[in-house]
Scaffold this active site. Sequence first.
Site, PDB file in Angstrom:
ATOM      1  N   ASP A 152       0.813  -1.409   0.178  1.00 44.94           N
ATOM      2  CA  ASP A 152       0.070   0.258   0.025  1.00 44.94           C
ATOM      3  C   ASP A 152       0.828   1.056   0.043  1.00 44.94           C
ATOM      4  O   ASP A 152       2.312   1.174   0.058  1.00 44.94           O
ATOM      5  CB  ASP A 152      -0.868  -0.006   1.205  1.00 44.94           C
ATOM      6  CG  ASP A 152      -0.427  -0.539   2.794  1.00 44.94           C
ATOM      7  OD1 ASP A 152       0.772   0.242   2.613  1.00 44.94           O
ATOM      8  OD2 ASP A 152      -1.127  -1.236   3.579  1.00 44.94           O
ATOM      9  N   ASN A 177      -7.388  -2.208  14.548  1.00 43.24           N
ATOM     10  CA  ASN A 177      -8.921  -2.561  14.274  1.00 43.24           C
ATOM     11  C   ASN A 177      -9.093  -3.755  13.146  1.00 43.24           C
ATOM     12  O   ASN A 177     -10.050  -3.951  12.550  1.00 43.24           O
ATOM     13  CB  ASN A 177      -9.003  -1.108  13.814  1.00 43.24           C
ATOM     14  CG  ASN A 177      -8.685  -0.919  12.390  1.00 43.24           C
ATOM     15  OD1 ASN A 177      -7.661  -1.295  11.638  1.00 43.24           O
ATOM     16  ND2 ASN A 177      -9.154   0.789  11.363  1.00 43.24           N
ATOM     17  N   HIS A 190      -7.149  -4.328  10.234  1.00 44.57           N
ATOM     18  CA  HIS A 190      -6.528  -3.957   8.820  1.00 44.57           C
ATOM     19  C   HIS A 190      -5.736  -4.844   8.750  1.00 44.57           C
ATOM     20  O   HIS A 190      -4.858  -4.905   9.421  1.00 44.57           O
ATOM     21  CB  HIS A 190      -7.217  -2.414   8.730  1.00 44.57           C
ATOM     22  CG  HIS A 190      -6.039  -1.552   9.092  1.00 44.57           C
ATOM     23  ND1 HIS A 190      -5.778  -0.326   8.983  1.00 44.57           N
ATOM     24  CD2 HIS A 190      -4.085  -2.224   9.428  1.00 44.57           C
ATOM     25  CE1 HIS A 190      -4.400   0.571   9.987  1.00 44.57           C
ATOM     26  NE2 HIS A 190      -4.052  -0.788   9.621  1.00 44.57           N
ATOM     27  N   GLU A 226      -9.181  -2.091   5.978  1.00 44.01           N
ATOM     28  CA  GLU A 226     -10.420  -1.601   6.594  1.00 44.01           C
ATOM     29  C   GLU A 226     -11.218  -2.257   7.049  1.00 44.01           C
ATOM     30  O   GLU A 226     -12.181  -2.810   6.067  1.00 44.01           O
ATOM     31  CB  GLU A 226     -10.530   0.365   7.293  1.00 44.01           C
ATOM     32  CG  GLU A 226      -9.196   0.854   6.596  1.00 44.01           C
ATOM     33  CD  GLU A 226      -8.596   1.539   8.053  1.00 44.01           C
ATOM     34  OE1 GLU A 226      -8.967   0.187   8.866  1.00 44.01           O
ATOM     35  OE2 GLU A 226      -7.905   2.287   8.350  1.00 44.01           O
TER      36      GLU A 226
HETATM   37  C1  F6R Z   1       1.340  -1.463   6.059  1.00 44.49           C
HETATM   38  C2  F6R Z   1       0.675  -1.711   6.399  1.00 44.49           C
HETATM   39  C3  F6R Z   1      -0.603  -1.770   7.902  1.00 44.49           C
HETATM   40  C4  F6R Z   1       0.489  -2.334   8.807  1.00 44.49           C
HETATM   41  C5  F6R Z   1      -0.729  -1.957  10.167  1.00 44.49           C
HETATM   42  C6  F6R Z   1       0.451  -2.316  11.396  1.00 44.49           C
HETATM   43  O1  F6R Z   1       1.522  -1.290   4.582  1.00 44.49           O
HETATM   44  O2  F6R Z   1      -0.287  -2.625   5.168  1.00 44.49           O
HETATM   45  O3  F6R Z   1      -1.882  -2.822   7.453  1.00 44.49           O
HETATM   46  O4  F6R Z   1       0.592  -3.347   8.468  1.00 44.49           O
HETATM   47  O5  F6R Z   1      -1.175  -1.002  10.197  1.00 44.49           O
HETATM   48  O6  F6R Z   1       1.287  -1.213  11.078  1.00 44.49           O
HETATM   49  P1  F6R Z   1       2.351  -1.218  12.368  1.00 44.49           P
HETATM   50  O7  F6R Z   1       3.145  -2.476  12.160  1.00 44.49           O
HETATM   51  O8  F6R Z   1       3.194  -0.032  12.064  1.00 44.49           O
HETATM   52  O9  F6R Z   1       1.680  -1.577  13.843  1.00 44.49           O
END
Ligand code: F6R
Length: 242
Positions: free
Chosen positions: A67, A136, A138, A143
Amino acid sequence: MILRIFDDAEELYEVGANIIANLICTTSEANLGLATGTSPVGIYRKLVEVCQRRGLSFRNVSTYNLDEYVGLPKSHPNSFYREMENNLFQHIDIDRSNVHIPDGEAGDLRAECERYNALLARVQPLDLQVLGIGENGHIGFNEPNHELSSGCHIVSLSEETRTINSIAFDDLDKVPTRAITMGVGDILKSKLVLFIAMGDRKAEIVKRAFQGPVTTMCPGSLLQLHSNVVALLDTQAASLLS
Ligand code: F6R
Protein backbone atom coordinates in the site's frame (compact mmCIF):
# COMPACT_ATOMS: atom_id res chain seq x y z
CA MET A 1 -1.12 -21.71 10.76
CA ILE A 2 2.29 -21.99 12.33
CA LEU A 3 2.42 -19.82 15.41
CA ARG A 4 5.75 -18.90 16.99
CA ILE A 5 5.95 -16.84 20.13
CA PHE A 6 9.15 -15.10 21.22
CA ASP A 7 10.38 -13.57 24.48
CA ASP A 8 13.24 -11.98 22.63
CA ALA A 9 12.47 -9.54 19.79
CA GLU A 10 15.88 -10.05 18.19
CA GLU A 11 15.19 -13.76 17.90
CA LEU A 12 11.85 -13.04 16.23
CA TYR A 13 13.58 -10.74 13.74
CA GLU A 14 16.25 -13.38 13.03
CA VAL A 15 13.66 -16.10 12.37
CA GLY A 16 11.62 -13.78 10.11
CA ALA A 17 14.71 -12.65 8.21
CA ASN A 18 15.86 -16.23 7.68
CA ILE A 19 12.46 -17.25 6.29
CA ILE A 20 12.80 -14.53 3.65
CA ALA A 21 16.49 -15.23 3.03
CA ASN A 22 15.89 -18.97 2.60
CA LEU A 23 13.12 -18.26 0.12
CA ILE A 24 15.41 -16.00 -1.90
CA CYS A 25 18.05 -18.78 -1.87
CA THR A 26 15.70 -21.48 -3.07
CA THR A 27 13.59 -19.51 -5.58
CA SER A 28 15.28 -18.44 -8.80
CA GLU A 29 13.25 -15.23 -9.26
CA ALA A 30 11.39 -14.62 -6.00
CA ASN A 31 8.39 -12.29 -5.89
CA LEU A 32 8.00 -10.80 -2.43
CA GLY A 33 5.03 -8.87 -1.10
CA LEU A 34 6.25 -6.33 1.43
CA ALA A 35 4.63 -4.30 4.19
CA THR A 36 5.59 -1.06 5.91
CA GLY A 37 4.77 0.16 9.42
CA THR A 38 6.74 -0.60 12.56
CA SER A 39 6.19 -4.38 12.66
CA PRO A 40 8.55 -5.49 9.86
CA VAL A 41 11.33 -2.95 10.50
CA GLY A 42 13.41 -5.24 12.74
CA ILE A 43 13.03 -8.10 10.26
CA TYR A 44 14.23 -5.91 7.39
CA ARG A 45 17.23 -4.82 9.50
CA LYS A 46 18.10 -8.45 10.24
CA LEU A 47 17.50 -9.42 6.62
CA VAL A 48 20.17 -6.95 5.54
CA GLU A 49 22.58 -8.50 8.08
CA VAL A 50 21.68 -12.08 7.11
CA CYS A 51 22.15 -11.30 3.41
CA GLN A 52 25.55 -9.74 4.06
CA ARG A 53 26.57 -12.69 6.24
CA ARG A 54 25.36 -15.28 3.74
CA GLY A 55 26.40 -13.35 0.62
CA LEU A 56 22.81 -13.28 -0.69
CA SER A 57 21.84 -11.07 -3.58
CA PHE A 58 18.50 -9.42 -4.36
CA ARG A 59 19.41 -8.99 -8.03
CA ASN A 60 16.79 -11.53 -9.13
CA VAL A 61 14.18 -10.57 -6.54
CA SER A 62 11.11 -8.45 -7.29
CA THR A 63 9.07 -6.73 -4.59
CA TYR A 64 5.46 -5.57 -4.46
CA ASN A 65 4.40 -3.35 -1.59
CA LEU A 66 0.97 -3.63 -0.08
CA ASP A 67 0.00 0.00 0.00
CA GLU A 68 0.82 3.69 -0.15
CA TYR A 69 -0.78 6.88 1.12
CA VAL A 70 -2.60 8.98 -1.46
CA GLY A 71 -1.13 12.43 -1.97
CA LEU A 72 2.25 12.08 -0.25
CA PRO A 73 5.23 12.71 -2.49
CA LYS A 74 7.75 9.86 -2.62
CA SER A 75 10.26 12.13 -0.92
CA HIS A 76 7.98 12.66 2.12
CA PRO A 77 9.56 11.05 5.21
CA ASN A 78 6.30 9.19 5.93
CA SER A 79 5.64 7.90 2.44
CA PHE A 80 5.87 4.11 2.31
CA TYR A 81 8.24 4.55 -0.62
CA ARG A 82 10.66 6.46 1.66
CA GLU A 83 10.18 3.95 4.50
CA MET A 84 11.11 1.07 2.23
CA GLU A 85 14.15 2.93 0.93
CA ASN A 86 15.34 3.75 4.45
CA ASN A 87 14.63 0.38 6.03
CA LEU A 88 15.57 -2.00 3.24
CA PHE A 89 16.16 -1.03 -0.36
CA GLN A 90 19.14 1.28 0.11
CA HIS A 91 20.94 -1.46 2.05
CA ILE A 92 20.59 -4.26 -0.53
CA ASP A 93 21.54 -4.74 -4.17
CA ILE A 94 17.96 -4.83 -5.50
CA ASP A 95 17.43 -3.52 -9.02
CA ARG A 96 15.09 -0.52 -8.56
CA SER A 97 13.18 -1.54 -11.69
CA ASN A 98 12.10 -4.63 -9.75
CA VAL A 99 10.65 -2.56 -6.89
CA HIS A 100 6.91 -1.94 -7.11
CA ILE A 101 4.89 0.33 -4.81
CA PRO A 102 1.48 1.80 -5.68
CA ASP A 103 1.90 5.41 -6.80
CA GLY A 104 -0.01 7.56 -4.33
CA GLU A 105 0.72 10.64 -6.41
CA ALA A 106 -0.87 9.31 -9.59
CA GLY A 107 -3.17 11.84 -11.27
CA ASP A 108 -5.65 9.11 -12.16
CA LEU A 109 -5.91 6.89 -9.10
CA ARG A 110 -8.33 4.46 -10.69
CA ALA A 111 -5.90 3.92 -13.59
CA GLU A 112 -3.11 3.42 -11.04
CA CYS A 113 -5.14 0.67 -9.33
CA GLU A 114 -5.69 -0.99 -12.70
CA ARG A 115 -1.97 -0.75 -13.47
CA TYR A 116 -1.07 -2.32 -10.11
CA ASN A 117 -3.70 -5.03 -10.50
CA ALA A 118 -2.32 -5.92 -13.93
CA LEU A 119 1.22 -5.96 -12.57
CA LEU A 120 0.23 -8.29 -9.74
CA ALA A 121 -1.80 -10.54 -12.04
CA ARG A 122 1.37 -11.22 -14.06
CA VAL A 123 3.27 -12.57 -11.03
CA GLN A 124 0.65 -13.94 -8.64
CA PRO A 125 0.77 -15.96 -6.56
CA LEU A 126 3.53 -14.03 -4.81
CA ASP A 127 6.03 -16.35 -3.12
CA LEU A 128 5.65 -14.60 0.22
CA GLN A 129 3.67 -11.75 1.71
CA VAL A 130 5.04 -9.89 4.73
CA LEU A 131 2.04 -8.72 6.76
CA GLY A 132 1.29 -6.65 9.85
CA ILE A 133 -2.11 -5.92 11.37
CA GLY A 134 -3.73 -2.68 12.50
CA GLU A 135 -5.30 -2.45 15.93
CA ASN A 136 -8.72 -2.40 14.22
CA GLY A 137 -7.86 -5.56 12.28
CA HIS A 138 -6.90 -4.02 8.95
CA ILE A 139 -4.44 -5.88 6.74
CA GLY A 140 -2.82 -3.82 4.03
CA PHE A 141 -5.12 -0.84 4.32
CA ASN A 142 -8.24 -2.98 4.06
CA GLU A 143 -10.23 -1.41 6.86
CA PRO A 144 -13.05 -3.28 8.65
CA ASN A 145 -16.18 -3.05 6.54
CA HIS A 146 -19.31 -4.97 5.60
CA GLU A 147 -17.72 -5.62 2.21
CA LEU A 148 -14.08 -5.94 1.22
CA SER A 149 -12.43 -5.61 -2.19
CA SER A 150 -10.42 -8.44 -3.62
CA GLY A 151 -8.01 -6.41 -5.77
CA CYS A 152 -6.07 -3.17 -5.56
CA HIS A 153 -8.31 -0.20 -4.77
CA ILE A 154 -8.54 3.21 -3.09
CA VAL A 155 -9.62 3.26 0.55
CA SER A 156 -10.68 5.96 2.97
CA LEU A 157 -8.64 5.52 6.12
CA SER A 158 -10.61 5.20 9.34
CA GLU A 159 -10.20 7.86 12.01
CA GLU A 160 -8.74 5.18 14.28
CA THR A 161 -6.04 4.30 11.75
CA ARG A 162 -5.28 7.96 11.04
CA THR A 163 -5.02 8.72 14.75
CA ILE A 164 -2.65 5.80 15.40
CA ASN A 165 -0.53 6.69 12.36
CA SER A 166 -0.46 10.38 13.32
CA ILE A 167 2.40 9.59 15.74
CA ALA A 168 4.71 9.57 12.73
CA PHE A 169 3.23 12.81 11.33
CA ASP A 170 3.11 14.83 14.58
CA ASP A 171 -0.30 16.25 13.56
CA LEU A 172 -3.51 14.39 12.75
CA ASP A 173 -4.39 16.91 10.03
CA LYS A 174 -1.25 15.96 8.13
CA VAL A 175 -2.19 12.26 7.92
CA PRO A 176 -3.59 11.46 4.46
CA THR A 177 -7.25 10.50 4.41
CA ARG A 178 -6.89 7.93 1.64
CA ALA A 179 -4.55 5.18 0.51
CA ILE A 180 -4.09 2.72 -2.35
CA THR A 181 -3.97 -0.84 -1.13
CA MET A 182 -3.79 -4.38 -2.42
CA GLY A 183 -7.09 -6.13 -1.74
CA VAL A 184 -7.66 -9.02 0.64
CA GLY A 185 -7.88 -11.36 -2.36
CA ASP A 186 -4.35 -10.35 -3.34
CA ILE A 187 -3.09 -10.98 0.19
CA LEU A 188 -4.78 -14.37 0.44
CA LYS A 189 -3.37 -15.45 -2.94
CA SER A 190 0.19 -15.34 -1.66
CA LYS A 191 1.83 -18.78 -1.27
CA LEU A 192 3.06 -17.92 2.22
CA VAL A 193 2.00 -15.16 4.60
CA LEU A 194 4.68 -14.06 7.06
CA PHE A 195 2.61 -12.34 9.74
CA ILE A 196 4.20 -10.21 12.45
CA ALA A 197 2.59 -8.65 15.52
CA MET A 198 4.41 -7.22 18.50
CA GLY A 199 3.48 -5.44 21.71
CA ASP A 200 0.54 -5.24 24.12
CA ARG A 201 -1.39 -2.98 21.78
CA LYS A 202 -1.76 -5.89 19.34
CA ALA A 203 -2.90 -8.52 21.88
CA GLU A 204 -6.63 -7.97 21.50
CA ILE A 205 -6.67 -7.85 17.72
CA VAL A 206 -4.42 -10.92 17.44
CA LYS A 207 -6.90 -12.80 19.62
CA ARG A 208 -9.81 -11.62 17.44
CA ALA A 209 -8.02 -12.33 14.18
CA PHE A 210 -6.78 -15.81 15.08
CA GLN A 211 -9.44 -17.11 17.45
CA GLY A 212 -12.52 -15.01 16.72
CA PRO A 213 -15.07 -15.44 13.95
CA VAL A 214 -13.96 -14.98 10.34
CA THR A 215 -15.52 -11.66 9.40
CA THR A 216 -14.91 -8.71 7.10
CA MET A 217 -15.28 -6.54 10.22
CA CYS A 218 -11.86 -7.91 11.22
CA PRO A 219 -9.99 -8.32 7.90
CA GLY A 220 -7.10 -10.06 9.69
CA SER A 221 -9.47 -12.91 10.58
CA LEU A 222 -9.54 -13.86 6.87
CA LEU A 223 -6.04 -15.25 7.43
CA GLN A 224 -7.79 -18.20 9.10
CA LEU A 225 -8.79 -19.17 5.54
CA HIS A 226 -5.19 -19.28 4.32
CA SER A 227 -3.40 -22.62 4.46
CA ASN A 228 0.14 -21.32 4.87
CA VAL A 229 0.53 -18.57 7.46
CA VAL A 230 3.60 -18.30 9.66
CA ALA A 231 2.80 -15.93 12.51
CA LEU A 232 5.66 -14.47 14.52
CA LEU A 233 4.43 -12.89 17.74
CA ASP A 234 6.12 -11.57 20.82
CA THR A 235 4.79 -12.69 24.20
CA GLN A 236 2.85 -9.43 24.63
CA ALA A 237 0.98 -9.71 21.32
CA ALA A 238 0.25 -13.38 22.06
CA SER A 239 -0.81 -12.79 25.67
CA LEU A 240 -4.59 -13.16 25.14
CA LEU A 241 -4.42 -16.29 22.96
CA SER A 242 -5.86 -19.38 24.55
C1 F6R B 1 1.56 -1.32 6.13
C2 F6R B 1 0.23 -1.88 6.27
C3 F6R B 1 -0.52 -1.83 7.55
C4 F6R B 1 0.34 -2.11 8.79
C5 F6R B 1 -0.51 -1.98 10.04
C6 F6R B 1 0.31 -2.22 11.29
O1 F6R B 1 2.06 -1.52 4.82
O2 F6R B 1 -0.30 -2.36 5.32
O3 F6R B 1 -1.56 -2.77 7.51
O4 F6R B 1 0.88 -3.40 8.69
O5 F6R B 1 -1.10 -0.71 10.10
O6 F6R B 1 1.21 -1.19 11.44
P1 F6R B 1 2.37 -1.28 12.53
O7 F6R B 1 3.26 -2.38 12.10
O8 F6R B 1 3.04 0.07 12.45
O9 F6R B 1 1.72 -1.53 13.84
